[in-house]
Design an enzyme around this catalytic site. Sequence first.
Site, PDB file in Angstrom:
ATOM      1  CG  HIS A 118     -20.265   6.721 -42.958  1.00 53.93           C
ATOM      2  ND1 HIS A 118     -21.284   6.078 -42.290  1.00 53.93           N
ATOM      3  CD2 HIS A 118     -20.179   7.953 -42.380  1.00 53.93           C
ATOM      4  CE1 HIS A 118     -21.792   6.895 -41.379  1.00 53.93           C
ATOM      5  NE2 HIS A 118     -21.138   8.033 -41.410  1.00 53.93           N
ATOM      6  CG  ASP A 148     -21.902   2.721 -42.089  1.00 58.48           C
ATOM      7  OD1 ASP A 148     -20.755   2.902 -42.537  1.00 58.48           O
ATOM      8  OD2 ASP A 148     -22.618   3.644 -41.640  1.00 58.48           O
ATOM      9  CB  SER A 223     -21.220   9.105 -38.256  1.00 56.26           C
ATOM     10  OG  SER A 223     -22.263   9.607 -39.048  1.00 56.26           O
TER      11      SER A 223
END
Length: 476
Positions: A118, A148, A223
């Site tokens: 993402h 992901d 992230s």
Amino acid sequence: MTAAAGKQPNFLRRAALAFALVAMASGAAAQAPRRQETRQAPQAASEVVLSFAPVVKKAQPAVVNVYASRVEKRPRGSRFQDPFLDQFFGAAPGGQSARSLGSGVLVDASGLVVTNFHVIENMTDVKVALADKREFDADIVLRDQRTDIAVLRLKGGGEFPVIELGDSDAIEVGDIALAIGDPFGVGQTVTQGIVSALARTQGGISESGFFIQTDAAINPGNSGGALVDIKGRLIGVNSAIYSQTGSSVGIGFAIPVNIVRVVVAAAKNGQKLRRPWLGASLQAVTREIAESLGVDRASGALVTEVVKDGPADKAGLKGGDLILSVDEQAVDTPESVGYRLSTKPIGGLASLTVSRAGKPLTLKLPLQPAAEIPARDPVKLRGASPFAGATVVNLSPAVIEDMSIQGVSEGVVITEVEEGSAAAAVNFQKGDVVLSVNDVKVRSTRDLERIAVGRRGYWKLEIGRGGEVMTTVLGG
């Protein structure tokens, strides 16, 4: 009185003597050389100063910042027609610039970086900044939305610092964990906590549905960063947080490194990522189901359907079987089964422990990828139908696996929608499955190509999306 007045009182004589002694001591101290302090190793555990600094020094050089961007075409009628506004809002000539900021981890000395899908989703330009302030352009080697995870390769070569990969199956709840990344773009930051839970299933984070939970503070920008153990080994890639404020509240999720290892291996070999396919539908076990099966716990994954000639069928798995473990690793949910299989390489066998009619049974599952039958046979639709501008492929186990399609096993799936086309105007989306048009079943891309021609008074469409089937009628 007069004689008494000529003598000093006793307290004044004592004060004068004290001041003289202080002055002499000060002078002696000023002339004496400074004594060298003695340093020695701690002689007892109580003298040891505990610190995570050695762990951080080992892992931190391999944690990087990831900057991704793309230029979006300016839509017609956009209010940003003023060059000054374009410059103010960061737009590039001909469109607006979308940007993303995240973290990553160097896992190979040749320059392979792991980050979140993402972070670089739909991005075209990626830059990576190392902890030592060097910056590199990067190519996107592999994107995997299901886990992901994305893998980048730094341009320019050279020997890069790397992090040691741990074993996410070896960690336990309560183990110390450190999160390293770049929260809010403030610069590389380290936070400390513990492993709060294992095998967390959280919808919406990624479709692998199997995460390490930690209370080490993870915030936006973390992230793709590293979750490391007390020895500085990578045990997970930070992926998401549970928060009602957008900031850390002590519930963060990381993708286990054992999944990351499989994705990195595919990227190193320049291969498409292929996972072992079960070839069966599974259902979570409720208390009522557990009672009906005669088991004492609502645990495991119940087999509801077996694909003919698939790996599960070849292994002898049957509807009603309860899967309890994969290679002696206990599984509590269907997601657990998927996770265990996704960490296995293609080829060989996996051992399934199942309960059938209350009796334990061991089956050998072939580790094979999902079948490409029928072939995809992509078709881009044209003409005057609502599908004009959409590209569709045939539905197969491999396509269902790749695109995480749920609830349907027939039809054709949309893989691309051309910008500004009729299909875009109707709001068709990637992953939509076309089941029927005007009550005629669609079984192949050539069926839809033949049906969706010419003008009609109306279009009655049956579409599968997100596990649900919708029926809608459009004007011709």
